[in-house]
Design an enzyme around this catalytic site. Structure first.
Site, mmCIF file in Angstrom:
data_model
loop_
_atom_site.group_PDB
_atom_site.id
_atom_site.type_symbol
_atom_site.label_atom_id
_atom_site.label_comp_id
_atom_site.label_asym_id
_atom_site.label_seq_id
_atom_site.Cartn_x
_atom_site.Cartn_y
_atom_site.Cartn_z
ATOM 1 N N ARG A 170 34.443 24.621 -32.615
ATOM 2 C CA ARG A 170 33.861 25.823 -32.503
ATOM 3 C C ARG A 170 34.314 27.061 -33.250
ATOM 4 O O ARG A 170 35.423 27.007 -33.755
ATOM 5 C CB ARG A 170 34.105 26.483 -30.878
ATOM 6 C CG ARG A 170 33.274 25.463 -30.016
ATOM 7 C CD ARG A 170 33.890 25.584 -28.634
ATOM 8 N NE ARG A 170 33.291 24.780 -27.654
ATOM 9 C CZ ARG A 170 33.781 23.406 -27.544
ATOM 10 N NH1 ARG A 170 34.957 23.208 -28.108
ATOM 11 N NH2 ARG A 170 33.309 22.655 -26.699
ATOM 12 N N HIS A 288 27.425 28.192 -34.492
ATOM 13 C CA HIS A 288 27.317 26.978 -33.731
ATOM 14 C C HIS A 288 26.455 25.831 -34.634
ATOM 15 O O HIS A 288 26.266 24.730 -33.998
ATOM 16 C CB HIS A 288 26.636 27.284 -32.588
ATOM 17 C CG HIS A 288 27.360 26.569 -31.146
ATOM 18 N ND1 HIS A 288 28.611 26.864 -30.838
ATOM 19 C CD2 HIS A 288 26.870 25.710 -30.162
ATOM 20 C CE1 HIS A 288 29.093 26.405 -29.896
ATOM 21 N NE2 HIS A 288 27.902 25.569 -29.554
ATOM 22 N N ARG A 291 27.906 22.338 -35.473
ATOM 23 C CA ARG A 291 28.126 21.396 -34.319
ATOM 24 C C ARG A 291 26.588 20.869 -34.082
ATOM 25 O O ARG A 291 26.595 19.715 -33.733
ATOM 26 C CB ARG A 291 28.477 22.350 -33.179
ATOM 27 C CG ARG A 291 29.980 22.678 -33.198
ATOM 28 C CD ARG A 291 30.562 23.552 -32.087
ATOM 29 N NE ARG A 291 30.145 23.309 -30.727
ATOM 30 C CZ ARG A 291 30.985 22.126 -30.089
ATOM 31 N NH1 ARG A 291 31.945 21.757 -30.650
ATOM 32 N NH2 ARG A 291 30.736 21.918 -28.927
ATOM 33 N N TRP A 314 32.634 18.002 -25.854
ATOM 34 C CA TRP A 314 31.666 18.478 -25.029
ATOM 35 C C TRP A 314 32.083 17.732 -23.621
ATOM 36 O O TRP A 314 32.549 16.652 -23.841
ATOM 37 C CB TRP A 314 30.128 17.827 -25.306
ATOM 38 C CG TRP A 314 29.669 18.890 -26.369
ATOM 39 C CD1 TRP A 314 29.376 20.420 -26.053
ATOM 40 C CD2 TRP A 314 29.126 18.576 -27.715
ATOM 41 N NE1 TRP A 314 28.697 20.912 -27.417
ATOM 42 C CE2 TRP A 314 28.668 19.940 -28.308
ATOM 43 C CE3 TRP A 314 29.465 17.637 -28.590
ATOM 44 C CZ2 TRP A 314 28.144 19.863 -29.570
ATOM 45 C CZ3 TRP A 314 28.798 17.722 -29.791
ATOM 46 C CH2 TRP A 314 28.284 18.703 -30.360
ATOM 47 N N TYR A 323 20.915 19.273 -27.678
ATOM 48 C CA TYR A 323 20.753 19.408 -29.183
ATOM 49 C C TYR A 323 20.121 18.287 -29.770
ATOM 50 O O TYR A 323 19.619 18.597 -30.945
ATOM 51 C CB TYR A 323 22.350 19.323 -29.561
ATOM 52 C CG TYR A 323 23.199 20.574 -29.104
ATOM 53 C CD1 TYR A 323 22.751 21.800 -29.012
ATOM 54 C CD2 TYR A 323 24.561 20.548 -29.240
ATOM 55 C CE1 TYR A 323 23.317 23.031 -28.528
ATOM 56 C CE2 TYR A 323 25.238 21.691 -28.768
ATOM 57 C CZ TYR A 323 24.707 22.745 -28.360
ATOM 58 O OH TYR A 323 25.335 23.947 -28.158
#
Length: 342
Positions: A170, A288, A291, A314, A323
């Site tokens: 992150r 983000h 990711r 996660w 995602y």
């Protein structure tokens, strides 16, 4: 304590020896039990909710279920996303629990109100936003553009996007990496000692390994910036417009400065068009994006959900599935059944 005054100022008639004030003081003393971002969010929600309570002559702490219902409906009417409404409810509940009070969120009336807000929002077309993915072809394009650049900013930005994509860290986790966290494996590739993440907080910490190319880009930046002998310097530091690093920087770059790296990268990659978004968010690459893009690329390669979750630290499967939903859409059982028949 400064934060305690924020709490007590929001409680009418609070005295220094009140039991409630004492419990809040203990809460503030142990604020390090929560991430800085959670604490900032809590203080922000408190101020917003307190202003609403004052304007509408409602009690803030303790807050009745009826008042919380009205507050949540107020947020919805003001155009707040359902995710924002949920955050407000969760933080108000957190404040009540730590003050030794029964959270108003346990009331069936509040539960029904939140379900109504979610249902109404979904049926009216609201969708959860998602960062624009930064995928392998995007990384390759930037690599070709910046790897030979004489500008330190380009070398730093290239190293940053390589590390972001290769580690799935992150943005806040990337910002606090320091030169001392970089070590070399026997084959020359880089290993990063991350220490801890948002979801992994343990004494052993975690490590991330970089590919040969990403290792090269990071080491090129470190040498060009003169950081090799500065173990306490943050790995990604500001670059002055004179094309120099202004001494050893031990303070991480701000979130807006890191977001600028992504905006600059998208502009150089020739992707200037802004995407249509829900509520105006995620129109371009952001913190983000790497990711999301890395998760999608792994899904395309057939990497398991468990492995993707491990790479991105996660803890919730539904987050990863959201995602990669577009990637996985044609892997469904019915699609396979129909195409076998065809």
């Amino acid at each position: 304590m400064k934060d305690l005054s924020v709490f007590t100022d929001l409680i009418p008639g609070a005295a220094p020896d009140d039991d409630l004030t004492g419990r809040l003081a203990a809460f503030v003393r142990h604020r390090e039990a929560f991430s800085p971002n959670t604490w900032r969010q809590l203080l922000s929600v408190m101020r917003i909710c307190w202003r609403w309570s004052q304007e509408n002559r409602r009690s803030f702490l303790p807050m009745s279920p009826e008042d919380l219902q009205d507050y949540l409906f107020h947020l919805q009417a003001a155009g707040r996303a359902t995710s924002t409404v949920s955050v407000h409810a969760a933080l108000i509940a957190m404040l009540h629990r730590n003050a030794g009070l029964i959270p108003p969120t346990v009331s069936p009336d509040v539960v029904r109100a939140r379900k109504k807000i979610n249902r109404t929002a979904i049926m009216s077309g609201e969708r959860t936003g998602q960062a624009v993915p930064f995928c392998r072809p995007d990384l390759d394009r930037l690599d070709a553009l910046w790897q030979q650049s004489p500008r330190l900013q380009h070398l730093r930005d290239l190293a940053f996007v390589h590390v972001a994509y290769g580690t799935l860290l992150r943005m806040s986790e990337l910002s606090r990496l320091r030169v001392r966290d970089v070590t070399r494996a026997t084959d020359g590739r880089v290993i990063l000692d991350v220490g801890w993440t948002k979801t992994i907080l343990q004494s052993g910490g975690i490590v991330k390994a970089l590919s040969t190319r990403s290792s090269g880009r990071l080491l090129t930046w470190i040498r060009a910036a003169g950081l090799a002998d500065e173990p306490d310097a943050v790995l990604f530091c500001p670059v002055h417009r004179s094309n120099k690093v202004n001494g050893v920087t031990t303070v991480p770059m701000s979130a807006p400065s890191l977001e600028d790296i992504w905006r600059r990268a998208r502009r150089y990659a020739g992707q200037t068009s802004r995407q249509e978004t829900n509520k105006g968010r995620y129109a371009s690459w952001s913190g983000h994006s790497a990711r999301v893009g890395a998760a999608q690329d792994m899904a395309r390669k057939g990497v398991s959900i468990a492995q993707i979750m491990q790479e991105g630290t996660w803890t919730q499967t539904q987050t990863v599935m959201r995602y990669i939903r577009m990637v996985e859409a044609h892997k469904g059982a019915m699609v396979a059944l129909m195409e076998d028949d065809d």
